[in-house]
Design a protein around this motif. Structure first.
Motif, PDB file in Angstrom:
ATOM      1  N   LEU A  87       0.837  -1.209   0.000  1.00  0.00           N
ATOM      2  CA  LEU A  87       0.000   0.000   0.000  1.00  0.00           C
ATOM      3  C   LEU A  87       0.867   1.253   0.000  1.00  0.00           C
ATOM      4  O   LEU A  87       0.605   2.211  -0.742  1.00  0.00           O
ATOM      5  CB  LEU A  87      -0.933  -0.009   1.209  1.00  0.00           C
ATOM      6  CG  LEU A  87      -1.721   1.271   1.498  1.00  0.00           C
ATOM      7  CD1 LEU A  87      -2.589   1.654   0.304  1.00  0.00           C
ATOM      8  CD2 LEU A  87      -2.576   1.081   2.753  1.00  0.00           C
ATOM      9  N   ASP A  88       1.922   1.258   0.819  1.00  0.00           N
ATOM     10  CA  ASP A  88       2.833   2.403   0.860  1.00  0.00           C
ATOM     11  C   ASP A  88       3.541   2.590  -0.485  1.00  0.00           C
ATOM     12  O   ASP A  88       3.738   3.723  -0.948  1.00  0.00           O
ATOM     13  CB  ASP A  88       3.861   2.215   1.974  1.00  0.00           C
ATOM     14  CG  ASP A  88       3.246   2.331   3.361  1.00  0.00           C
ATOM     15  OD1 ASP A  88       2.144   2.904   3.475  1.00  0.00           O
ATOM     16  OD2 ASP A  88       3.859   1.829   4.331  1.00  0.00           O
ATOM     17  N   ALA A  89       3.935   1.473  -1.116  1.00  0.00           N
ATOM     18  CA  ALA A  89       4.595   1.554  -2.420  1.00  0.00           C
ATOM     19  C   ALA A  89       3.628   2.098  -3.481  1.00  0.00           C
ATOM     20  O   ALA A  89       4.005   2.906  -4.336  1.00  0.00           O
ATOM     21  CB  ALA A  89       5.104   0.170  -2.837  1.00  0.00           C
ATOM     22  N   TYR A  90       2.372   1.673  -3.399  1.00  0.00           N
ATOM     23  CA  TYR A  90       1.341   2.178  -4.325  1.00  0.00           C
ATOM     24  C   TYR A  90       1.145   3.681  -4.127  1.00  0.00           C
ATOM     25  O   TYR A  90       1.023   4.433  -5.093  1.00  0.00           O
ATOM     26  CB  TYR A  90       0.046   1.422  -4.064  1.00  0.00           C
ATOM     27  CG  TYR A  90      -1.172   1.994  -4.759  1.00  0.00           C
ATOM     28  CD1 TYR A  90      -1.431   1.699  -6.093  1.00  0.00           C
ATOM     29  CD2 TYR A  90      -2.066   2.823  -4.067  1.00  0.00           C
ATOM     30  CE1 TYR A  90      -2.559   2.216  -6.737  1.00  0.00           C
ATOM     31  CE2 TYR A  90      -3.194   3.343  -4.693  1.00  0.00           C
ATOM     32  CZ  TYR A  90      -3.429   3.042  -6.025  1.00  0.00           C
ATOM     33  OH  TYR A  90      -4.540   3.557  -6.647  1.00  0.00           O
ATOM     34  N   ARG A  91       1.140   4.098  -2.874  1.00  0.00           N
ATOM     35  CA  ARG A  91       0.952   5.519  -2.566  1.00  0.00           C
ATOM     36  C   ARG A  91       2.079   6.354  -3.151  1.00  0.00           C
ATOM     37  O   ARG A  91       1.849   7.436  -3.711  1.00  0.00           O
ATOM     38  CB  ARG A  91       0.880   5.689  -1.052  1.00  0.00           C
ATOM     39  CG  ARG A  91       0.427   7.046  -0.592  1.00  0.00           C
ATOM     40  CD  ARG A  91       0.255   7.075   0.918  1.00  0.00           C
ATOM     41  NE  ARG A  91      -0.404   8.273   1.372  1.00  0.00           N
ATOM     42  CZ  ARG A  91      -0.734   8.509   2.628  1.00  0.00           C
ATOM     43  NH1 ARG A  91      -0.456   7.607   3.564  1.00  0.00           N
ATOM     44  NH2 ARG A  91      -1.333   9.634   2.965  1.00  0.00           N
ATOM     45  N   ALA A  92       3.328   5.826  -3.046  1.00  0.00           N
ATOM     46  CA  ALA A  92       4.479   6.550  -3.596  1.00  0.00           C
ATOM     47  C   ALA A  92       4.454   6.544  -5.124  1.00  0.00           C
ATOM     48  O   ALA A  92       4.729   7.563  -5.774  1.00  0.00           O
ATOM     49  CB  ALA A  92       5.771   5.927  -3.080  1.00  0.00           C
TER      50      ALA A  92
END
Length: 438
Positions: free
Chosen positions: A316-321
């Protein structure tokens, strides 16, 4: 309550299910007809255990003395109320007699934990060489959680535990609370006693696997000692007092961060200073397991294991970035990730293969597979391509772990004996005295 041939059948249930009355309670459990049974792998037990299909669910039925069945039923209910990892009690059936009028033992019924496996079933599969270490680590985490809540197990072993895959590792669940005691707080001696029982039982179980040529090079003694080491490391991180100077106050947040990283939330800290006010002491007072799983549940509604939650949150964090949405509301980004990434991936599993892995573990495996594909190709791989390749080339060879069409571990031969060596069971009195039996 039901009259059966002039004998009262007494059913204590968490939720009433009339279908319980249709099971063949006048037949000893070991003789129940195959049509009633679910083909699930069984662990080793001193009691007869069978899995049955009832009202669209799978239940585990254990034949046991009535007083022990009731005690374990209510103990499991208490552990469930505390949110501890254990099987869910379903019912106790008493008053059983066979067709000749001979009394039969009572039956303790628990819900089958989906996608879980006993340790012998895991060893019957082709697993990584460090399987034993990963199982021991999961058991150490479980034992710490139980001890923090005041539960003294009294029969810690791999046999009394079920394991669920958790993002490449395992999560452990207590499956047998027959000897356990729930107290306000455990003494150091009681905790060490449980550790000693665990070390002895695990060594015996691993020697048994070694005799059956099921170990992968692990040393049973060395591996059994790991439970002690890992438990003490985790317990120290969760409970030890830490002292530092006034200008190192950042270490308070550092301690909380370390606890969060191993999956625990801190609800309360005891912070004190010395008489001069130059030294600070901190000690976690209330520690709750499930830091990452609670955060993921709040953001997405997904209820998964702790390791899986950590992996999904990382994605999720990677998607956000990748979508340049670091400044957007976290819950909105999580909703878009769930709808655009997670759900399409997990829905891509063909219906005949959906029992092989639970959705969160499937997603984790796809992420791992994408990484290996990218390393081999030398460039990034789209997750859609990774899903197609994984479903075509990896997933078909996975064992079915939901309704398990795998090995019945009760049928795995045990050398030198027709029956498995029973774990050591120790019962502890309030004064600390202990008695042991097999």
């Amino acid at each position: 309550m039901r009259e059966t041939g002039g004998v009262a059948l007494d059913i204590t249930a968490k939720r009433a299910d009339p279908a319980l009355l249709d099971l063949p309670w006048s037949t000893p459990l070991e003789d129940w007809p195959e049509v009633r049974l679910a083909a699930l792998p069984r662990g080793i037990s001193r009691h007869v255990v069978r899995f049955v299909k009832l009202s669209g669910r799978v239940l585990a039925v254990k034949e046991i003395k009535a007083e022990l069945a009731l005690r374990e039923f209510y103990m499991l209910r208490n552990l469930n109320r505390l949110g501890l990892p254990c099987v869910e009690p379903f019912a106790v059936v008493q008053g059983r007699v066979d067709d000749a009028g001979k009394p039969l033992d009572a039956a303790l019924i628990t819900r089958h934990l989906q996608f879980s496996l006993p340790y012998r079933a895991l060893y019957s599969q082709a697993l990584r060489p460090d399987t034993a270490a990963r199982l021991i680590d999961a058991l150490a985490v479980l034992l710490v959680k139980l001890h923090l809540s005041g539960f003294w197990w009294g029969d810690v072993s791999l046999s009394n535990t079920l394991f669920v895959r958790d993002a490449g590792a395992f999560a452990a669940y207590l499956v047998d609370a027959e000897t356990g005691e729930l107290r306000e707080r455990l003494s150091d001696g009681q905790r060490e006693h449980d550790l000693d029982i665990a070390r002895v039982n695990i060594a015996g179980e691993l020697f048994d696997l070694e005799a059956g040529d099921l170990l992968h090079g692990e040393d049973p003694i060395e591996t059994s000692e790991r439970i002690v080491t890992r438990y003490r490391e985790l317990w120290a991180e969760l409970t030890d007092i830490e002292e530092f100077t006034l200008n190192e106050r950042w270490r308070v947040e550092d301690r909380i961060r370390r606890l969060n990283e191993i999956g625990f939330d801190v609800d309360e800290l005891a912070i004190t200073t010395d008489f001069t006010g130059t030294t600070i002491s901190i000690q976690p007072k209330v520690v709750d397991a499930g830091h990452h799983s609670r955060r993921l549940l709040r953001l997405t509604g997904l209820d998964v294991e702790e390791g899986q939650a950590r992996r999904l949150l990382n994605d999720l964090d990677a998607y956000r970035a990748a979508t340049d949405r670091q400044n957007d509301d976290e819950e909105l980004v999580a909703h878009d990730w769930l709808a655009g990434i997670y759900e399409p991936v997990t829905r891509s599993v063909p219906a005949p293969m959906r029992g092989k892995l639970e959705p969160a573990e499937f997603f984790h495996e796809v992420l791992e597979h994408r990484w290996y594909m990218a390393e081999l190709a030398g460039h990034d791989i789209r997750i859609e391509d990774a899903v197609v390749d994984y479903v075509a080339n990896v997933l078909p060879s996975k064992p079915d772990e939901k309704a398990v069409l795998g090995t019945d571990t009760g049928a795995i031969p045990i050398l030198a004996s027709d029956t498995a060596p029973l774990p050591i069971v120790t019962r502890q009195n309030d004064d600390g005295a202990a008695t042991s039996e097999r």
